[in-house]
Design an enzyme around this catalytic site. Sequence first.
Site: not given
Length: 541
Positions: A478-479
């Site tokens: 989940h960057p």
Amino acid sequence: MSTKASLSTEVCEFDYVVVGAGSAGCVLANRLSADGKHSVLLLEAGPRDTNLWIHVPLGYGRLFKEKTVNWMYQTEPEPGLDGRSVFQPRGKVLGGSSSINGLLYIRGQHEDYDRWRQHGNHGWGFDDVLPYFKKAEDQVRGADDFHGAGGPLPVSDLGHPDPLSRAFITAAAETGLPVNPDFNGASQEGAGFFQTTTRHGRRASAAVAYLGSARGRNNLRIETSALAQRIVFEGRRAAAVEYRRAGALKTARARKEILISGGAFNSPQLLQLSGVGPAELLRKHRIDVVLDAPGVGHDLQDHLQVRVVMRCSQAITLNDVVNSPVRKILTGLRYAAFRTGPLTIAAGTSGAFFKTNPRLATPDIQIHFLPFSTDKMGEKLHPFSGFTASVCQLRPESRGSLRIRSADPAAPPEIRVNYLSTEVDRSANVEGLKMLRKILQAPALKPYVVEEVDPGARVVTDEALLAHCRARGSTIYHPTSTCRMGNDALAVVDQRLRLRGIEGLRVVDASVMPDLVSGNTNAVVIMIAEKASDMILEDAR
């Protein structure tokens, strides 16, 4: 190398040029071309989404390290994770990461968006974004105060509720957590089944959901295997995108706007390659500075996951299916005939959200439960019956950076996340593991548990649990936040997602999030693009 690269051999012109056909880019391409008034070019570095495993929900395991559809990034050695580099899969295909992700539909907490608004991002509070979540959604349960029906994005209930996943919910309730039938409703806290972006046993990527009906429009062109090289500027205005396709260098001019939707890694990379970023970095790589913007690539955030693996007492896990040739064949036949069974499993069947401290206003930990186990995601399942539950700290304080390594657009960027760099993050993960263990030891799961395999019964103290986090922790993919929205000196875009200091250019993807939301990010990126589409069309009038 200067940004003044060789002249392109072919020039075309559109009203809007969208770079990146991931979760955001597919939404933009659909919405901006819908009324027929505007011409749109959608560029994607990867191929079309023809790989069979993209459309099978459990196929994410096959695509985890499939170079034809995956950027296959790695972080730099992470000090907080014993100096290990962390594998960072990102979709390089039509649909982007929505074509290879774990399919979970989670929006985060209402408070996440109210916090965005309180930090000066007007128009991004929960009441502001809820209509866009509902607009996107085709909720299988129908419309209500929190959900929409009839939108492009299918959202479905779990099609294969196995006994282990049910038992996890009961076990969580036995430890005091409420049973929550809807993590995207009035409250997130509790345990329940996840909903997924699937329909009739098939993945509903952003490409499937948003491009399916749009592909035939005369005013929309989709070009795959087209790697953007740089944005071409005329003064402080973004005028064109230079890209390489089939060995030829091409230029797409934008009459109205260029929209960068490459995600938290590729969007800041493209800006830096184009001369927008930290001036010192650009000069180091002999790139002409168009705008000294130190915030580009700054503030990278990601969710860490730390897994607990259990040996199961019954042969009811996916491990048992995969390790049995007969059961594997029967599972394949079942899916082919009915689109049901284990091949419909997402990267989380049931799960939970809870607080590690009662003084917290909202949950700070998410649990993903899976009826299979492996040493590393994307690798072979264990030869024994096993299942997994992982801890994910929802709002980490740690922040990192994304910086180009060279002026070569094909070179992977330098990624530093700085996991576990603050005491809050370290403490939350340790406390989260302790609470997860209570759930896994609750009466409802006792009939299914032989032993804890990893980290194992010998790991008891806080120090030992933290050592396990450092040795085994990894990304949950989940960057965000590398082109952050805001009003401060390091903010990259304003509240309408326009690049500060540049005309004719917006960033629309996970990189604009001021900070991480409390959960999986795909639904949030689609919402951001739905809202951006309205803002872009409003500004075009």
